[in-house]
Design a protein around this motif. Structure first.
Motif, short mmCIF file in Angstrom:
data_model
loop_
_atom_site.label_atom_id
_atom_site.label_comp_id
_atom_site.label_asym_id
_atom_site.label_seq_id
_atom_site.Cartn_x
_atom_site.Cartn_y
_atom_site.Cartn_z
N VAL A 145 0.84 -1.20 0.00
CA VAL A 145 0.00 0.00 0.00
C VAL A 145 0.87 1.24 0.00
O VAL A 145 0.62 2.21 -0.74
CB VAL A 145 -0.95 0.00 1.23
CG1 VAL A 145 -1.66 1.33 1.35
CG2 VAL A 145 -1.97 -1.13 1.11
N LYS A 176 2.39 1.72 -3.40
CA LYS A 176 1.35 2.19 -4.34
C LYS A 176 1.10 3.69 -4.13
O LYS A 176 1.01 4.46 -5.09
CB LYS A 176 0.08 1.38 -4.11
CG LYS A 176 -1.00 1.63 -5.10
CD LYS A 176 -2.17 0.69 -4.80
CE LYS A 176 -3.27 0.82 -5.78
NZ LYS A 176 -4.40 -0.06 -5.47
N LYS A 177 0.98 4.12 -2.87
CA LYS A 177 0.74 5.53 -2.57
C LYS A 177 1.94 6.39 -2.98
O LYS A 177 1.78 7.50 -3.49
CB LYS A 177 0.47 5.72 -1.07
CG LYS A 177 -0.83 5.13 -0.60
CD LYS A 177 -2.00 5.88 -1.15
CE LYS A 177 -3.29 5.30 -0.64
NZ LYS A 177 -4.46 5.95 -1.21
N GLN A 223 1.83 6.93 -6.71
CA GLN A 223 0.81 7.92 -7.05
C GLN A 223 1.31 9.33 -6.74
O GLN A 223 1.07 10.26 -7.51
CB GLN A 223 -0.48 7.65 -6.28
CG GLN A 223 -1.22 6.42 -6.75
CD GLN A 223 -2.41 6.09 -5.86
OE1 GLN A 223 -2.57 6.63 -4.77
NE2 GLN A 223 -3.26 5.17 -6.33
N PHE A 224 2.01 9.48 -5.61
CA PHE A 224 2.53 10.78 -5.22
C PHE A 224 3.57 11.27 -6.22
O PHE A 224 3.58 12.45 -6.60
CB PHE A 224 3.15 10.68 -3.82
CG PHE A 224 3.81 11.96 -3.37
CD1 PHE A 224 3.05 13.04 -2.96
CD2 PHE A 224 5.19 12.07 -3.35
CE1 PHE A 224 3.65 14.21 -2.55
CE2 PHE A 224 5.80 13.22 -2.94
CZ PHE A 224 5.03 14.30 -2.53
#
Length: 60
Positions: free
Chosen positions: A7, A10-11, A14-15
């Protein structure tokens, strides 16, 4: 079910891919540069204008 590490990865991806903040910073830097140019121009014109009026006053 995803693990906490997955997670976070993944974050983080995205950032890194999100470029909305970069655009705002670029606009801010452009505005600051324009302000510096305007301030420098006004000071230069003000100094030259002052000397012109002094010359006119001396000739009168």
């Amino acid at each position: 079910m995803e693990s906490v590490v997955q997670v976070l990865i993944k974050k983080f991806r995205q950032f890194v891919q999100d470029d909305k903040g970069v655009t705002a910073i670029e606009y801010g830097l452009i505005a600051a540069l324009i302000a510096v140019v305007i301030i420098a121009s006004v000071q230069l014109v003000g100094t030259n204008l002052s000397s012109v009026f002094s010359g006119i006053a001396a000739s009168l």
